[in-house]
Scaffold this motif. Structure first.
Motif, PDB file in Angstrom:
ATOM      1  N   ILE A 373       8.986   2.747  -7.754  1.00  0.00           N
ATOM      2  CA  ILE A 373       7.640   3.797  -6.990  1.00  0.00           C
ATOM      3  C   ILE A 373       6.572   3.435  -7.529  1.00  0.00           C
ATOM      4  O   ILE A 373       5.805   3.915  -7.982  1.00  0.00           O
ATOM      5  N   GLY A 374       6.562   2.246  -8.617  1.00  0.00           N
ATOM      6  CA  GLY A 374       5.168   1.853  -8.987  1.00  0.00           C
ATOM      7  C   GLY A 374       4.730   2.698 -10.313  1.00  0.00           C
ATOM      8  O   GLY A 374       3.734   3.071 -10.416  1.00  0.00           O
ATOM      9  N   VAL A 451       2.048  10.136  -8.390  1.00  0.00           N
ATOM     10  CA  VAL A 451       3.012   9.095  -8.009  1.00  0.00           C
ATOM     11  C   VAL A 451       4.325   9.869  -8.210  1.00  0.00           C
ATOM     12  O   VAL A 451       4.801  10.093  -9.018  1.00  0.00           O
ATOM     13  N   ASN A 452       5.367  10.202  -7.485  1.00  0.00           N
ATOM     14  CA  ASN A 452       6.579  10.628  -7.303  1.00  0.00           C
ATOM     15  C   ASN A 452       7.108  10.068  -6.091  1.00  0.00           C
ATOM     16  O   ASN A 452       6.993   9.163  -5.158  1.00  0.00           O
ATOM     17  N   VAL A 453       8.478  10.040  -6.052  1.00  0.00           N
ATOM     18  CA  VAL A 453       9.421   9.263  -5.437  1.00  0.00           C
ATOM     19  C   VAL A 453       9.122   9.681  -4.072  1.00  0.00           C
ATOM     20  O   VAL A 453       9.314   8.907  -2.887  1.00  0.00           O
ATOM     21  N   LEU A 457       7.916   7.362  -0.455  1.00  0.00           N
ATOM     22  CA  LEU A 457       8.721   6.994   0.482  1.00  0.00           C
ATOM     23  C   LEU A 457       7.673   6.972   1.746  1.00  0.00           C
ATOM     24  O   LEU A 457       8.254   6.870   2.959  1.00  0.00           O
ATOM     25  N   SER A 458       6.699   8.257   2.127  1.00  0.00           N
ATOM     26  CA  SER A 458       6.374   8.986   2.663  1.00  0.00           C
ATOM     27  C   SER A 458       4.500   8.136   3.178  1.00  0.00           C
ATOM     28  O   SER A 458       4.406   8.121   3.783  1.00  0.00           O
ATOM     29  N   VAL A 463       5.383   1.510  -2.404  1.00  0.00           N
ATOM     30  CA  VAL A 463       6.632   0.468  -3.745  1.00  0.00           C
ATOM     31  C   VAL A 463       8.151  -0.080  -3.410  1.00  0.00           C
ATOM     32  O   VAL A 463       8.267  -1.067  -3.378  1.00  0.00           O
ATOM     33  N   PHE A 464       8.579   1.624  -3.015  1.00  0.00           N
ATOM     34  CA  PHE A 464      10.064   2.334  -2.465  1.00  0.00           C
ATOM     35  C   PHE A 464      10.734   0.301  -1.422  1.00  0.00           C
ATOM     36  O   PHE A 464      11.641   0.035  -1.433  1.00  0.00           O
TER      37      PHE A 464
END
Length: 506
Positions: A373-374, A451-453, A457-458, A463-464
């Motif tokens: 996720i960078g 910066v979080n999952v 994702l949205s 990055v994911f």
């Protein structure tokens, strides 16, 4: 999957303390890993490498093991580990454990017995030497964590050797009982379903039995020389392969700090039956000023031309002789967007560019938790860091030897300290980034709200999702597994380009 499943795999490293806490004590646990198996399956990875979860005083964050067969209660129980392995296998994910075979904790039963006398079963499990005539250390060897590599034990009236902290005495691999004790540990975890091993500083296990002084161009009291690749290293690793790795089809990747590509051939050439892969440190030194007494704390901007040269030196020299382990981040390495990229204006671009470089090469890519996720370096103050390597080197270089200023040391720490990778995983923008409901064992990176999952994702620049695509490409294109790699424009400072070619594909 074939027995060489690792050649087409992407392996995800978990630093358990910082991954996910499920019981509110502020420390990540095995149940936290279990809870995120669906997330990891979604990413597409094939195996987990789990940093040490054995019983440990945590002087070096678990790389100081007191009992190889017992899971530390802070992470859960042996039953939890069994369940995690079983659940991971049900997700089609293999489990690799971390083996620290060069040293133990001084709280290990082996060491507690060894220090009692010179004539018990465990007396020769460690490396003991008499003082010199003036009472000083047996030689000038320095610890990687600063100071002498020898500590005096009143009980035995002898010094014991430790390449790392004084609480991490080195095992005596010359003693066949030590070797068999380690192999028994490996068999024990194989019986629990473990699929392979990442081996901590495995090239350090053989020591020159003459114990000569290290060359000392700077006139220092203690010198960290090339203390790896000792005279019996290959013999010991081959024996381990024959005793455990080959009979039980266990994958192996060894940490080899001083390895260069040509001499690594003899470690990973399949015909020699030693290791499957090694982690080199060579490419991680491209932002280090060569020859400085301050070692890794003497930093400079990353030399990308040198990075290209080293990575392709390994590609070329291992072709037909072994297999590459590909990584930029792990529990000992800082976050790549902060270290070599621009984590403020171009965080997404930095994360994905370096990911592309790595995952397009020939070898097995390793992804470190948060890399997908960078995640970035936290830019802490000196008081916020916890790592024993940082604190002991600060004392040595800044306070005692005065070879670097406190300001420059902090600047280096913010770039390359191991703690940069150890901040808790950033799952969401809620309390403690969703890592724990309690007080986290270590400070969070203050940027977790952005910066979080969940946010990644949205995002339209996820990055994911980029990592997902890279992993899918590796699984579906033979060219990425088998193709030759050829560097283009080796001297260009701005462009990193290469081709992969296989059969009539390019």
């Amino acid at each position: 999957m074939t027995q060489e499943w690792w050649k087409n795999a992407v392996i995800y490293q978990i630093y358990p303390k910082s991954f996910l806490d499920t019981n509110g004590d502020g420390v990540g646990d095995l149940n936290g890993i279990d809870r995120k198996l669906d997330y990891l399956k979604k990413l597409g990875i094939d195996a987990l490498w789990i940093s040490p979860v054995y019983l440990s005083p945590q002087i070096d964050n678990g790389y100081d093991i007191a009992d190889y067969r017992k899971i530390d209660p802070m992470f859960g129980s042996n039953t939890d580990m069994k369940k995690l392995i079983s659940d991971a296998h049900n997700h089609g994910i293999k489990v690799i454990m971390d083996l620290v075979a060069n040293h133990t904790s001084d709280q290990s039963l082996w060491f507690k017995e060894s220090q009692k006398s010179r004539d018990n079963y465990f007396s020769d499990f460690y490396i003991w030497k008499d003082p010199q005539k003036d009472g000083s250390e047996p030689n000038n060897w320095g610890s990687n964590f600063g100071g002498s590599a020898w500590t005096y034990c009143e009980e035995r009236q002898q010094y014991y050797l430790h390449y790392y902290g004084k609480q991490q005495p080195d095992l005596n691999w010359e003693n066949p009982k030590v070797r068999q004790a380690i192999y028994d540990v490996m068999r024990y975890w194989k019986a629990h379903g473990v699929d392979g091993w990442r081996m901590d500083v495995i090239t350090s296990i053989s020591k020159n039995q003459d114990f000569p002084n290290n060359d000392n161009p700077h006139g220092l009291k203690y010198v960290v020389g090339n203390q790896n690749n000792g005279p019996r290293m290959h013999e010991f690793i081959h024996e381990m392969n024959q005793e455990v790795l080959e009979p039980f089809h266990m994958m192996s990747v060894g940490e080899a700090p001083d390895s260069k590509s040509k001499d690594t051939r003899s470690l990973v050439d399949p015909t020699r039956k030693e290791l499957n892969m090694v982690f080199t440190f060579e490419h991680m030194h491209v932002d280090r000023k060569p020859g400085s007494v301050n070692g890794r704390w003497a930093i400079q901007p990353a030399n990308i031309v040198e990075l290209k040269r080293i990575l392709f030196d390994w590609q070329k020299n291992l072709e037909g002789h072994g297999w590459n382990a590909l990584y930029f981040e792990n529990h000992d390495r800082a976050r790549t967007p902060s270290r070599w990229g621009n984590d403020k204006e171009y965080r997404y671009e930095s994360a994905t560019a370096f990911a592309t470089v790595l995952h397009g090469l020939k070898g097995t890519p390793f992804v470190y938790q948060g890399e997908e996720i960078g995640m970035t370096n936290p830019e802490f103050n000196l008081d916020d860091y916890e790592d024993i390597e940082l604190t002991t080197n600060y004392k040595k270089l800044v306070e005692n030897e005065k070879t670097i200023s406190s300001k420059d040391f902090l600047k280096a720490a913010r770039k390359i300290s191991r703690d940069n990778a150890r901040t808790p995983m950033q799952w969401n923008d809620k309390l403690n980034a969703g890592f724990t409901s309690g007080k986290p064992w270590f400070k969070l990176n203050p940027n977790y709200p952005s910066v979080n999952v969940d946010k990644d994702l949205s995002s339209s620049k996820s990055v994911f999702k980029y990592y997902q695509k890279l992993i899918r490409l590796r699984h579906t294109n033979d060219i990425l597994e088998f193709g030759d790699a050829k560097l283009l424009m080796p001297d260009d400072k701005d462009i990193f380009a290469y081709t992969r070619q296989y059969k009539n594909q390019k």
